[in-house]
Design a protein around this motif. Sequence first.
Motif, mmCIF file in Angstrom:
data_model
loop_
_atom_site.group_PDB
_atom_site.id
_atom_site.type_symbol
_atom_site.label_atom_id
_atom_site.label_comp_id
_atom_site.label_asym_id
_atom_site.label_seq_id
_atom_site.Cartn_x
_atom_site.Cartn_y
_atom_site.Cartn_z
ATOM 1 N N VAL A 112 -5.905 6.278 -8.296
ATOM 2 C CA VAL A 112 -7.077 7.111 -8.046
ATOM 3 C C VAL A 112 -6.596 8.415 -7.420
ATOM 4 O O VAL A 112 -5.995 8.414 -6.345
ATOM 5 C CB VAL A 112 -8.079 6.402 -7.113
ATOM 6 C CG1 VAL A 112 -9.281 7.302 -6.853
ATOM 7 C CG2 VAL A 112 -8.528 5.079 -7.725
ATOM 8 N N GLY B 185 -7.902 11.639 -5.839
ATOM 9 C CA GLY B 185 -9.198 12.061 -5.328
ATOM 10 C C GLY B 185 -9.205 13.455 -4.732
ATOM 11 O O GLY B 185 -8.221 13.921 -4.176
ATOM 12 N N THR C 198 -11.246 8.397 -0.879
ATOM 13 C CA THR C 198 -11.725 7.502 -1.942
ATOM 14 C C THR C 198 -11.637 6.021 -1.566
ATOM 15 O O THR C 198 -11.877 5.156 -2.403
ATOM 16 C CB THR C 198 -10.900 7.727 -3.236
ATOM 17 O OG1 THR C 198 -9.508 7.697 -2.900
ATOM 18 C CG2 THR C 198 -11.231 9.045 -3.876
ATOM 19 N N ASP C 199 -11.317 5.721 -0.282
ATOM 20 C CA ASP C 199 -11.106 4.308 0.069
ATOM 21 C C ASP C 199 -12.342 3.438 -0.158
ATOM 22 O O ASP C 199 -12.240 2.312 -0.647
ATOM 23 C CB ASP C 199 -10.663 4.198 1.523
ATOM 24 C CG ASP C 199 -9.351 4.918 1.739
ATOM 25 O OD1 ASP C 199 -8.310 4.271 1.667
ATOM 26 O OD2 ASP C 199 -9.387 6.157 1.930
ATOM 27 N N VAL D 182 -12.764 2.750 -3.790
ATOM 28 C CA VAL D 182 -11.751 1.805 -4.261
ATOM 29 C C VAL D 182 -12.118 0.382 -3.837
ATOM 30 O O VAL D 182 -12.003 -0.563 -4.624
ATOM 31 C CB VAL D 182 -10.363 2.228 -3.731
ATOM 32 C CG1 VAL D 182 -9.362 1.089 -3.802
ATOM 33 C CG2 VAL D 182 -9.856 3.441 -4.509
ATOM 34 N N PHE E 275 -4.230 -0.976 -6.610
ATOM 35 C CA PHE E 275 -4.564 0.440 -6.521
ATOM 36 C C PHE E 275 -3.445 1.278 -5.919
ATOM 37 O O PHE E 275 -2.662 0.820 -5.086
ATOM 38 C CB PHE E 275 -5.821 0.633 -5.656
ATOM 39 C CG PHE E 275 -7.084 0.147 -6.312
ATOM 40 C CD1 PHE E 275 -7.722 0.924 -7.267
ATOM 41 C CD2 PHE E 275 -7.620 -1.086 -5.981
ATOM 42 C CE1 PHE E 275 -8.887 0.474 -7.872
ATOM 43 C CE2 PHE E 275 -8.785 -1.543 -6.581
ATOM 44 C CZ PHE E 275 -9.422 -0.755 -7.529
ATOM 45 N N GLN F 143 -3.564 5.295 -4.331
ATOM 46 C CA GLN F 143 -4.428 6.457 -4.114
ATOM 47 C C GLN F 143 -3.571 7.668 -3.777
ATOM 48 O O GLN F 143 -2.572 7.545 -3.056
ATOM 49 C CB GLN F 143 -5.410 6.199 -2.969
ATOM 50 C CG GLN F 143 -6.405 5.098 -3.275
ATOM 51 C CD GLN F 143 -7.412 4.906 -2.146
ATOM 52 O OE1 GLN F 143 -8.293 5.719 -1.947
ATOM 53 N NE2 GLN F 143 -7.261 3.825 -1.410
ATOM 54 N N SER F 144 -3.997 8.821 -4.265
ATOM 55 C CA SER F 144 -3.260 10.036 -3.930
ATOM 56 C C SER F 144 -3.473 10.341 -2.452
ATOM 57 O O SER F 144 -4.423 9.873 -1.837
ATOM 58 C CB SER F 144 -3.758 11.214 -4.775
ATOM 59 O OG SER F 144 -5.099 11.510 -4.463
#
Lengths: 599, 83
Positions: free
Chosen positions: A36, A38, A42-43, A46, A62, A64-65
């Motif tokens: 992801v 974002g 975005t947690d 997610v 996952f 995440q950036s």
Amino acid sequence: MIDLNSCSIDEILSKRRSLRRELSAATNLQELRIAVLGGSTTDELVNLLELLLLSSGFRPVFHQSEYCRFYEDAVVDPQALIDFKPDLVYIHTSCLNTQNVPPLNCAEADLPGYVQAETARYCQIWDSLESNVGCQLIQNNFEASPRAILGNMDSVSPGGMSRFLMQLNIAFAQETAKRPRVILQDVHGISARLGIRQWFDWNRYFMYKLLLTPEANLELARSLASIVRAMYGKSRKVLVLDLDNTLWGGVIGDDGIDKIQIGRETPVAEAYTAFQEYCLSLRNRGILLAVCSKNTEEIAKSGFAHPSSILKLDHFSCFKANWEPKHENLLAIAAELNLGVDSLVFVDDNPAERAIVEAQLPSVAVPNVGSEVSRFADFIEQGRYFEPLSISSEDLKRAALYAENSQRAVMEKKFANYGEYLDSLEMVAEIDTFKPVYLERIAQLTNKTNQFNLTTRRYTVAEMESALGGSGYLGLYGKLADRFGDNGLISVVLGRKDSDALHMDLWLMSCRVLKRDMEFAMLDAVVDRASRMGVKTIFGYFIPTKKNGMVSEFYSTLGFQPSNVLPSDLPEGSTAWKLDLAGYTGRNRHIKILEYSNA
Amino acid sequence: MPDLTPDEVLDELQPIFREVLGDEGLTVKRSSNALNTPNWDSLAHIDLIEMVERHFKVKFGLGELQDLKEVGDLVDLILEKKG
């Protein structure tokens, strides 16, 4: 088990961790690696997506950036992403992440330049991900602007944010339509349905850079989960409808055709008409309709003779009106259509009928549609059961094809033997090596065929493309037409050559052409091409799943011998088969074969 | 929830902390905070605040959120909002 589809966000938030534990305990979940990228925190998204995917049979992992590094992580330094090896990358951005916003005094002639500059920034992201990571991408478009500085003029003036975002969304639609690996998520529509005031949460934004409300994140997650289900062939295919007080007001057996409510004469009749129109529009885009009603068949059918009925009998691919329990009829409907029960969505105004179907057949979707016909379509929409990834002309034709199949079934009974029937169909097949023009359909068929599928391996368009280019591969597709119509592209086989052996990684066929001897025609073609490549033995493999029992003896039917050379990476229960090509004689007797021609 | 006492508010907070921090045996005190309570990181904090707001049907202001230091502050803030 809690139904996440109808759960409120409060229920989900208060039980998220226990739900997660409960759902993770399931076995047979398919691992899915999702990155992801974002433009905000975005947690929460997610976490919600994780729950929904777990309940759909996936085990998501996952990545995440870093906060707001969606551009850099995709374009400047994609190594972390490459190392993660995602199956799917979701780029989640909002109107707050736009950089090339036109100034208030922007001239009409200058607006396209700003739109183009912003779109180009995203094209860089997609280009980089396509070449570095090569998996499916999901990119959202933009919600309406949270502020309208220019009031209503905001959507008129070239310097208005609302106007800019509208143009940008059109540019995104045009650009992503050209890219088979980018799926556009329509946040514009999703946020509008929830309401922009319930979309943004400014306190959470200033506190934690978390832009959206939990309600908004849940809508996003539900939409993403439906896209993922569609990617992996889990979208549903049939809408099964009750009749009395579902498709018309009143009880046909008591009130008779003259008294049921349908048409334009009363508000209630209009609402039933609108619902029938909704069902018909689903059918027109390829969703099958079926009836499941407690009624006498003749009386039930008479309802569709009502002059105001939008739906006619031939719109239904299957019609079950009797006094058997509905869950048994649903099983019969699935069997008759050659589909899994998990392809069905069941709509009934009667809560008792819904409850028994829910209890007896948990894999049937039973939306709680209530008893108000004016809301039925809303509840069906909310379930996102029928999410398509692409609207192929195949989809649009499918409903008609199934109707033709029923006609064939009626004809079938009149012939002395089955071969005579097959000959009467005047079947013509086009079988040839993969062609770029068919790749999308080949990938689509590969990813949604569950029953007649020997290995159930899934491939993206990208992976199919590499098989197409590689000289060690033999990929064949088959199309089948007959006197009733064109079934389209319905079979795919993919073999991998290893010295003088050909290993069949993939062999699948759409169930709509079952028992047509198409598999023999495909085998003839495989043998023909393989011999020309210097192949002496063909090895076939069967990998059992919950759904492909029908093909466990497939290779035996084709004349293969059991082989004791089973690759070690195949799961328990798999079987291997081999066919020596020496002395092979053609098996196909009833289908005329053509090769690809783009003339 | 009229006339809640500080102890009652603290009692109602316990299941929320247990769920969010993933610790069935946890009991928070007025002096509990992110430093002395396991798993209370910034992401858990977001969930805690969201669930507390929804449970007590209150909305905290930005300044109030910013000044929260420990569970006692949260209890007092809830009482102030409900009072």
